[in-house]
Scaffold this active site. Structure first.
Site, PDB file in Angstrom:
ATOM      1  N   HIS A  97      -2.221   1.497  -9.182  1.00  0.00           N
ATOM      2  CA  HIS A  97      -3.220   1.418  -8.111  1.00  0.00           C
ATOM      3  C   HIS A  97      -3.630   2.835  -7.746  1.00  0.00           C
ATOM      4  O   HIS A  97      -2.807   3.731  -7.723  1.00  0.00           O
ATOM      5  CB  HIS A  97      -2.666   0.701  -6.885  1.00  0.00           C
ATOM      6  CG  HIS A  97      -3.734   0.144  -5.995  1.00  0.00           C
ATOM      7  ND1 HIS A  97      -4.209  -1.140  -6.110  1.00  0.00           N
ATOM      8  CD2 HIS A  97      -4.432   0.695  -4.980  1.00  0.00           C
ATOM      9  CE1 HIS A  97      -5.150  -1.358  -5.205  1.00  0.00           C
ATOM     10  NE2 HIS A  97      -5.302  -0.250  -4.503  1.00  0.00           N
ATOM     11  N   ASP A 176      -4.328  -7.970   4.572  1.00  0.00           N
ATOM     12  CA  ASP A 176      -5.087  -6.854   3.982  1.00  0.00           C
ATOM     13  C   ASP A 176      -6.546  -7.255   3.770  1.00  0.00           C
ATOM     14  O   ASP A 176      -7.449  -6.421   3.908  1.00  0.00           O
ATOM     15  CB  ASP A 176      -4.466  -6.400   2.658  1.00  0.00           C
ATOM     16  CG  ASP A 176      -5.167  -5.151   2.114  1.00  0.00           C
ATOM     17  OD1 ASP A 176      -5.234  -4.146   2.864  1.00  0.00           O
ATOM     18  OD2 ASP A 176      -5.682  -5.168   0.985  1.00  0.00           O
ATOM     19  N   ARG A 183     -11.594  -1.929   8.149  1.00  0.00           N
ATOM     20  CA  ARG A 183     -11.489  -0.459   8.041  1.00  0.00           C
ATOM     21  C   ARG A 183     -12.737   0.105   7.392  1.00  0.00           C
ATOM     22  O   ARG A 183     -13.226   1.177   7.763  1.00  0.00           O
ATOM     23  CB  ARG A 183     -10.246  -0.089   7.221  1.00  0.00           C
ATOM     24  CG  ARG A 183      -8.952  -0.271   7.979  1.00  0.00           C
ATOM     25  CD  ARG A 183      -7.748  -0.160   7.053  1.00  0.00           C
ATOM     26  NE  ARG A 183      -7.653   1.117   6.389  1.00  0.00           N
ATOM     27  CZ  ARG A 183      -7.290   1.273   5.103  1.00  0.00           C
ATOM     28  NH1 ARG A 183      -6.992   0.240   4.355  1.00  0.00           N
ATOM     29  NH2 ARG A 183      -7.223   2.465   4.576  1.00  0.00           N
ATOM     30  N   LYS A 202      -0.426  -5.290  -1.188  1.00  0.00           N
ATOM     31  CA  LYS A 202      -0.954  -6.029  -2.349  1.00  0.00           C
ATOM     32  C   LYS A 202       0.013  -5.940  -3.525  1.00  0.00           C
ATOM     33  O   LYS A 202       0.271  -6.914  -4.213  1.00  0.00           O
ATOM     34  CB  LYS A 202      -2.315  -5.441  -2.772  1.00  0.00           C
ATOM     35  CG  LYS A 202      -3.443  -5.699  -1.790  1.00  0.00           C
ATOM     36  CD  LYS A 202      -4.794  -5.283  -2.358  1.00  0.00           C
ATOM     37  CE  LYS A 202      -5.121  -3.821  -2.265  1.00  0.00           C
ATOM     38  NZ  LYS A 202      -5.403  -3.284  -0.946  1.00  0.00           N
TER      39      LYS A 202
HETATM   40  N1  URA Z   1      -6.943   1.140  -1.992  1.00  0.00           N
HETATM   41  C1  URA Z   1      -6.511   0.148  -1.164  1.00  0.00           C
HETATM   42  O1  URA Z   1      -6.199  -0.954  -1.614  1.00  0.00           O
HETATM   43  N2  URA Z   1      -6.434   0.397   0.142  1.00  0.00           N
HETATM   44  C2  URA Z   1      -6.759   1.585   0.690  1.00  0.00           C
HETATM   45  O2  URA Z   1      -6.642   1.741   1.898  1.00  0.00           O
HETATM   46  C3  URA Z   1      -7.194   2.623  -0.167  1.00  0.00           C
HETATM   47  C4  URA Z   1      -7.282   2.370  -1.515  1.00  0.00           C
END
Ligand code: URA
Length: 470
Positions: A97, A176, A183, A202
């Site tokens: 990620h 999330d 956000r 995640k």
């Molecule tokens: N990727 C994500 O899943 N969340 C973030 O806050 C930043 C990058």
């Protein structure tokens, strides 16, 4: 006002009120695990209204969250929905990620590369966030591709293909799903604790055995300053390891967009060209960085997944899977298994139908000394690749193709970039941003920026955090 007491923590039976939690964080107080679970569960269930969640996010952004609060938020968000168990796949589950960048399309390469080398890649990704693009928005530019799979469908694609890229859903990391979109619209993205909780919730919900984190530094990163990026890397490695997932973080350069394309469909096209074994473009528009970083990240995934003794031999295995076409086959199988029409890749140029196209040329001769990559990311989003409001559709064809990259020498009038948008009215602001974001200089840039500047493992992350919070 929300009023509920839905946490398993029995330390106190007193009911919790979201307004009290917002005021406490606003005034710099430390929240208990019970209070943090209340926020995450309320976001997931919809029992806390969006305006209160937005106010809490801003308070957390400004006052910060401690290491304990960050860990509690990460675990509460992970637990806000169902969890995936990769046990029935019979393979080690590994993922990658990124902390967010411009033109960052490595997921389309590393997922099939690692799968081709024998590890399972259950990847839960995100949409465009702030100035950065979203893996899901890019994949949805393929007609028919479904990102919101049930857990059974997710497992079945993984069994068939070895890799699957999906979204958060009302069942999978729902906290999330809500907080991420909020956000994006409330200026509360660039905070290490919120990024850590978002990413790791995640990844931990996917039940991973191991994780490779790509933490960006430089002008296009959410945390531009190298110290902040190091802190984020160490925080995420320590938090994921505490939750039982073997994790490394690589600090990588985001001082320019990664590769040539930034947008949705055009990023997939660039990725598929490399998966087809095409060597990186040469000259001023070289996308060597994209190929190299993808192989390095895949090499680590293959190593942590137990399929190579070292990250370097993982790199070699990944490169072989790139060159023999096995990774490309897996990518196409995954697209088809998730409902996507792979025929659009047969003639990718023909499928690319932007409403308008404009070439921006160099206004003077010189070297590209700097690129303000955050500004370039906003230009891409405002061409239509990202959204102004949560839930809005994005333009699959919007974006920027760069013809010259950092360090390149250009002559006045030569093309710097091509802009793609839906309508001519959308071009003016991104054009202006682009011209401001690129610095042309008489001298070549003297510093060579390494693609990977530092690697954090469990031990180095813990040491770093001990020194950082002292
Ligand atoms: N990727 C994500 O899943 N969340 C973030 O806050 C930043 C990058």
């Amino acid at each position: 006002m929300t009023r509920a007491d839905d946490t398993p923590d029995k330390a106190s039976a007193a009911p919790l009120h979201m307004i009290d939690i917002i005021r406490k964080k606003r005034d710099g107080g430390a929240l208990s695990e019970r209070e943090i679970r209340f926020v995450a569960n309320g976001a997931a269930s919809g029992s806390i209204p969006l305006e209160q969640l937005a106010a809490w996010l801003m308070a957390a952004w400004i006052k910060g969250l401690s290491l304990d609060e960050t860990r509690a938020l990460t675990l509460a968000m992970r637990d806000s929905g169902e969890k995936f168990s990769p046990v029935r796949l019979g393979k080690t589950a590994v993922d990658k990620h990124s902390s967010g960048g411009v033109g960052d399309k490595t997921s389309f390469l590393v997922a099939p590369l690692a799968a081709a080398c024998g590890v399972a890649v259950p990847m839960i990704s995100g949409r465009a966030l702030g100035h950065t693009g979203g893996t899901l928005d890019k994949l949805e530019s393929i007609p028919g591709y479904r990102t919101a799979l049930s857990l059974d469908e997710f497992e079945s694609v993984l069994k068939q293909c070895g890799a699957s890229i999906v979204s958060q859903t009302p069942a999978l990391v729902p906290a999330d799903r809500i907080l991420y979109a909020l956000r994006d619209r409330t200026g509360t993205v660039e905070n290490p604790s919120l990024i850590c909780a978002s990413i790791l919730s995640k990844k931990l919900a996917a039940g991973l055995d191991a994780l490779v984190l790509d933490v960006k530094t430089g002008s296009g990163a959410f945390l531009r300053d190298v110290r902040q990026a190091e802190f984020l890397a160490a925080l995420m490695v320590a938090t994921a390891e505490m939750a039982g997932t073997r994790t490394v973080a690589l600090l990588t350069d985001m001082g320019q967009p990664l590769g040539r394309a930034a947008g949705n469909w055009i990023e997939l096209v660039e990725s598929i060209e490399l998966l087809r074994g095409k060597q990186p473009a040469e000259g001023p528009e070289s996308n060597f960085d994209l190929r190299e970083l993808s192989l390095i990240l895949a090499g680590w995934m293959i190593h942590l997944g137990g399929k190579a003794d070292t990250p370097e031999s993982g790199y070699e295995r990944a490169e072989a899977a790139l060159m023999d076409g096995s990774a490309l086959r897996i990518f196409f199988e995954m697209v088809e298994a998730q409902g996507g029409d792979v025929s659009v890749f047969h003639d990718a140029e023909k499928f690319h139908k932007p409403g308008v196209t404009e070439v921006v040329t160099a206004w003077e001769s010189g070297f590209i000394a700097e690129m303000d990559t955050t500004a370039l990311g906003w230009a891409v989003q405002r061409l239509g690749a990202g959204r102004e409001k949560a839930g809005e559709p994005v333009d699959p064809h919007a974006g920027i193709l760069f013809h010259a990259r950092r360090g390149a020498q250009v002559k006045r009038g030569e093309p710097l970039a091509t802009l793609y948008a839906t309508s001519a009215a959308q071009l003016a602001e991104p054009r202006e941003i682009l011209c401001q974001a690129i610095t042309l200089s008489k001298d070549p840039p003297h510093a060579v920026v390494p693609l990977v500047s530092r690697i954090f493992t469990r031990d180095s992350a813990e040491k770093y955090l001990q020194n950082a919070v002292r």
